[in-house]
Scaffold this motif. Structure first.
Motif, PDB file in Angstrom:
ATOM      1  N   THR A 264       0.869  -1.180   0.000  1.00  0.00           N
ATOM      2  CA  THR A 264       0.000   0.000   0.000  1.00  0.00           C
ATOM      3  C   THR A 264       0.906   1.230   0.000  1.00  0.00           C
ATOM      4  OG1 THR A 264      -0.048   0.183   2.404  1.00  0.00           O
ATOM      5  CG2 THR A 264      -1.752  -1.213   1.379  1.00  0.00           C
ATOM      6  N   PRO A 265       0.385   2.390  -0.329  1.00  0.00           N
ATOM      7  CA  PRO A 265       1.219   3.596  -0.264  1.00  0.00           C
ATOM      8  C   PRO A 265       1.830   3.804   1.131  1.00  0.00           C
ATOM      9  CG  PRO A 265      -0.794   4.074  -1.456  1.00  0.00           C
ATOM     10  CD  PRO A 265      -0.943   2.676  -0.887  1.00  0.00           C
ATOM     11  N   GLU A 266       1.071   3.483   2.167  1.00  0.00           N
ATOM     12  CA  GLU A 266       1.577   3.624   3.533  1.00  0.00           C
ATOM     13  C   GLU A 266       2.718   2.645   3.800  1.00  0.00           C
ATOM     14  OE1 GLU A 266      -1.770   3.067   2.877  1.00  0.00           O
ATOM     15  OE2 GLU A 266      -2.402   5.152   3.094  1.00  0.00           O
ATOM     16  N   GLU A 267       2.537   1.391   3.368  1.00  0.00           N
ATOM     17  CA  GLU A 267       3.591   0.391   3.543  1.00  0.00           C
ATOM     18  C   GLU A 267       4.840   0.780   2.765  1.00  0.00           C
ATOM     19  OE1 GLU A 267       1.045  -3.728   4.134  1.00  0.00           O
ATOM     20  OE2 GLU A 267       1.366  -2.955   2.103  1.00  0.00           O
ATOM     21  N   LYS A 268       4.634   1.261   1.553  1.00  0.00           N
ATOM     22  CA  LYS A 268       5.767   1.661   0.705  1.00  0.00           C
ATOM     23  C   LYS A 268       6.576   2.748   1.391  1.00  0.00           C
ATOM     24  CE  LYS A 268       6.760   3.038  -4.059  1.00  0.00           C
ATOM     25  NZ  LYS A 268       7.523   4.250  -3.928  1.00  0.00           N
ATOM     26  N   LYS A 269       5.913   3.754   1.907  1.00  0.00           N
ATOM     27  CA  LYS A 269       6.603   4.853   2.587  1.00  0.00           C
ATOM     28  C   LYS A 269       7.311   4.353   3.837  1.00  0.00           C
ATOM     29  CE  LYS A 269       6.073   9.468   4.561  1.00  0.00           C
ATOM     30  NZ  LYS A 269       7.475   9.473   4.822  1.00  0.00           N
ATOM     31  N   LEU A 270       6.642   3.532   4.616  1.00  0.00           N
ATOM     32  CA  LEU A 270       7.215   2.981   5.830  1.00  0.00           C
ATOM     33  C   LEU A 270       8.494   2.184   5.519  1.00  0.00           C
ATOM     34  CD1 LEU A 270       6.676   2.468   8.912  1.00  0.00           C
ATOM     35  CD2 LEU A 270       5.530   0.381   8.192  1.00  0.00           C
TER      36      LEU A 270
ATOM     37  N   ASP B  20      11.325   4.537   4.165  1.00  0.00           N
ATOM     38  CA  ASP B  20      11.903   5.336   5.248  1.00  0.00           C
ATOM     39  C   ASP B  20      12.837   4.478   6.121  1.00  0.00           C
ATOM     40  OD1 ASP B  20      10.522   7.556   4.371  1.00  0.00           O
ATOM     41  OD2 ASP B  20       9.012   7.493   5.966  1.00  0.00           O
TER      42      ASP B  20
END
Length: 65
Positions: free
Chosen positions: A53-59, A62
């Motif tokens: 997900t976009p959130e997982e990708k960013k996490l 980072d």
């Protein structure tokens, strides 16, 4: 063309995960714990069975960058 670009970014993320783990001698269980995702989910992302997900990708980005 857009689909190819997304797949390429996805495979790059999987590569980054694998390289990070090798460099830091970190097993999947520890990385999943640090990312606060399940080991199964990490496996799915690393094997490119499913896109993060976009959130997982960013996490993940980072953490491994």
């Amino acid at each position: 063309m857009e689909e190819f670009r997304m797949a390429e970014q996805f495979s790059t993320l999987a590569e980054e995960i694998i390289n990070y783990q090798k460099k830091n001698d970190m097993p999947d269980t520890q990385l999943a714990f640090n990312l606060r995702i399940t080991v199964e989910r990490l496996h799915d992302i690393k094997s490119m069975e499913s896109e993060p997900t976009p959130e997982e990708k960013k996490l993940i980005e980072d953490f491994v960058r």
